[in-house]
Design a protein around this motif. Structure first.
Motif, PDB file in Angstrom:
ATOM      1  N   SER A   1       0.831  -1.209   0.000  1.00 13.72           N
ATOM      2  CA  SER A   1       0.000   0.000   0.000  1.00 13.72           C
ATOM      3  C   SER A   1       0.862   1.254   0.000  1.00 13.72           C
ATOM      4  O   SER A   1       0.478   2.272  -0.590  1.00 13.72           O
ATOM      5  N   ALA A   2       2.028   1.198   0.638  1.00 16.76           N
ATOM      6  CA  ALA A   2       2.926   2.354   0.611  1.00 16.76           C
ATOM      7  C   ALA A   2       3.433   2.620  -0.802  1.00 16.76           C
ATOM      8  O   ALA A   2       3.550   3.781  -1.223  1.00 16.76           O
ATOM      9  N   SER A   3       3.718   1.561  -1.547  1.00 15.22           N
ATOM     10  CA  SER A   3       4.185   1.747  -2.924  1.00 15.22           C
ATOM     11  C   SER A   3       3.083   2.298  -3.813  1.00 15.22           C
ATOM     12  O   SER A   3       3.331   3.129  -4.698  1.00 15.22           O
ATOM     13  N   LYS A   4       1.851   1.874  -3.588  1.00 17.80           N
ATOM     14  CA  LYS A   4       0.730   2.406  -4.375  1.00 17.80           C
ATOM     15  C   LYS A   4       0.429   3.853  -3.979  1.00 17.80           C
ATOM     16  O   LYS A   4       0.106   4.680  -4.840  1.00 17.80           O
ATOM     17  N   ALA A   5       0.529   4.169  -2.694  1.00 17.12           N
ATOM     18  CA  ALA A   5       0.344   5.561  -2.270  1.00 17.12           C
ATOM     19  C   ALA A   5       1.385   6.455  -2.935  1.00 17.12           C
ATOM     20  O   ALA A   5       1.075   7.560  -3.400  1.00 17.12           O
ATOM     21  N   SER A   6       2.612   5.977  -2.989  1.00 16.49           N
ATOM     22  CA  SER A   6       3.675   6.745  -3.642  1.00 16.49           C
ATOM     23  C   SER A   6       3.353   6.999  -5.101  1.00 16.49           C
ATOM     24  O   SER A   6       3.542   8.111  -5.614  1.00 16.49           O
ATOM     25  N   SER A   7       2.865   5.972  -5.785  1.00 21.63           N
ATOM     26  CA  SER A   7       2.543   6.140  -7.204  1.00 21.63           C
ATOM     27  C   SER A   7       1.380   7.103  -7.393  1.00 21.63           C
ATOM     28  O   SER A   7       1.374   7.906  -8.336  1.00 21.63           O
ATOM     29  N   ASP A   8       0.399   7.084  -6.496  1.00 19.87           N
ATOM     30  CA  ASP A   8      -0.706   8.050  -6.562  1.00 19.87           C
ATOM     31  C   ASP A   8      -0.171   9.478  -6.465  1.00 19.87           C
ATOM     32  O   ASP A   8      -0.595  10.372  -7.217  1.00 19.87           O
ATOM     33  N   HIS A   9       0.746   9.698  -5.536  1.00 23.06           N
ATOM     34  CA  HIS A   9       1.303  11.034  -5.351  1.00 23.06           C
ATOM     35  C   HIS A   9       2.083  11.490  -6.586  1.00 23.06           C
ATOM     36  O   HIS A   9       2.023  12.666  -6.974  1.00 23.06           O
TER      37      HIS A   9
END
Length: 346
Positions: free
Chosen positions: A156-164
């Protein structure tokens, strides 16, 4: 439209590809074909004149540039990702590389392509993400598009990063983007490492069905074909710079899901009944979020989307699909990690 779909040989991506071809779009399917991807997922459209496949890694800028130049898509629908939380616990590096570096590479390629064509107003970059970026809910409330990010796992941290990154490329460079965050998907072609396909296949084999912790973790379940319809709708009609939560309005605990699957199999395969005798509680996943729930009011009110299937009908269809497609899932049984407990490194 001609749409470049990344990860189009995966579970959700292939549902998008199949639906888009049925709707008359042209599709370029870019997929690396990792352990979770399979061209059998898109076999029904492989011979369509509007379909093309490109085996490539989204982290390979040269390959992505060449594919964009060759096919000249009207939009990019970005689904390619490492997505299994358990695998992210054991090996986070692949998630950082694909989900963060890969999204950055794709954004830069898309920006160069869009600028090189004179910044056409109709171009779209649609980034597909997850509700897991929001973290864990208590017993009440739902995630909205304004919910603060609070990721708890490497995935989820990697997906949050990609969203940003996607939002930053819109704000800084003007790239026309839309984003979606979805709840847990299930349905046909679901790779057999997630809860629902694992429960079905373990029950069919007469083996223990693993349920993490006390089985009380709550998820909002979304039938994959409904998700595919929503993604294509947002791609075409979503407001630029806007994010949309996509949920199935079907909350259930993991234990409730497994028991419903067992009841369906009791009816369809009575020789193995009662299948719920196979339920086995196992040590919980490290950092296991307790509850997710989606408020999908924005996509409903602005775009008119609603899920077409409730959980009971969706699960019945899913179980029947696995019963009817044993050749498909049998071919995946030898792939790395399938059938094994992962995510215990924490």
């Amino acid at each position: 439209m001609k749409i470049l779909v990344t990860g189009g040989a995966g579970f959700i991506g292939s549902a998008v590809v199949r639906r888009a071809i049925r709707e008359g779009h042209q599709i370029v399917n870019l997929d690396k074909l990792t352990y979770a991807g399979s061209l059998s997922n898109v076999a029904e459209v492989a011979g369509d004149p509007g379909y093309a496949f490109e085996k490539a890694d989204i982290c390979d800028r040269g390959a992505v540039d060449a594919i964009l130049a060759r096919h000249r898509p009207d939009a990019i629908l970005h689904l390619a990702a490492e997505s299994h939380v358990d695998r992210s616990i054991d090996g986070p590096a692949a998630f950082i590389q694909t989900n963060i570096v890969g999204t950055y590479t794709l954004l830069e390629a898309a920006r160069a392509y869009w600028s090189g064509r004179g910044r056409p107003a109709a171009f779209r970059f649609h980034h597909v993400s997850t509700d897991e970026v929001y973290g864990s809910l208590g017993p009440e409330g739902r995630f909205t598009e304004a919910t603060a990010y609070d990721p708890r796992s490497p995935y989820s941290a990697s997906k949050a990063s990609s969203d940003h990154l996607v939002r930053a490329w819109h704000e800084t460079y003007g790239l026309p983007v839309v984003l979606t965050n979805c709840s847990n998907n299930y349905g046909p072609y679901h790779f057999p490492e997630k809860l629902i396909p694992v429960a079905i296949l373990k029950a069919l084999a007469g083996e223990p069905i693993p349920v993490y912790g006390d089985g009380g973790n709550v998820r909002d379940w979304l039938y994959v074909e409904d998700h595919a319809a929503a993604l294509l709708l947002v791609l075409q009609r979503g407001r630029i710079g806007r994010s949309y939560n996509i949920g199935g309005d079907s909350e259930a605990t993991n234990l409730q899901i497994v028991r419903r699957i067992c009841a369906i199999l009791d009816d369809k395969r009575p020789a193995g009944a009662p299948h719920d005798r196979l339920i086995a509680f196992v040590a919980d996943r490290p950092g296991h979020d307790r509850r997710y729930a989606i408020d999908a009011a924005r996509i409903r009110d602005e775009l008119g989307w609603r899920p077409s299937l409730g959980l009971d009908e969706g699960l019945e269809r899913t179980v029947q699909w696995f019963l009817d497609n044993e050749t498909w899932w049998r071919a995946l049984q030898a792939r790395p990690g399938v059938g094994a407990r992962l995510g215990t490194a924490g």
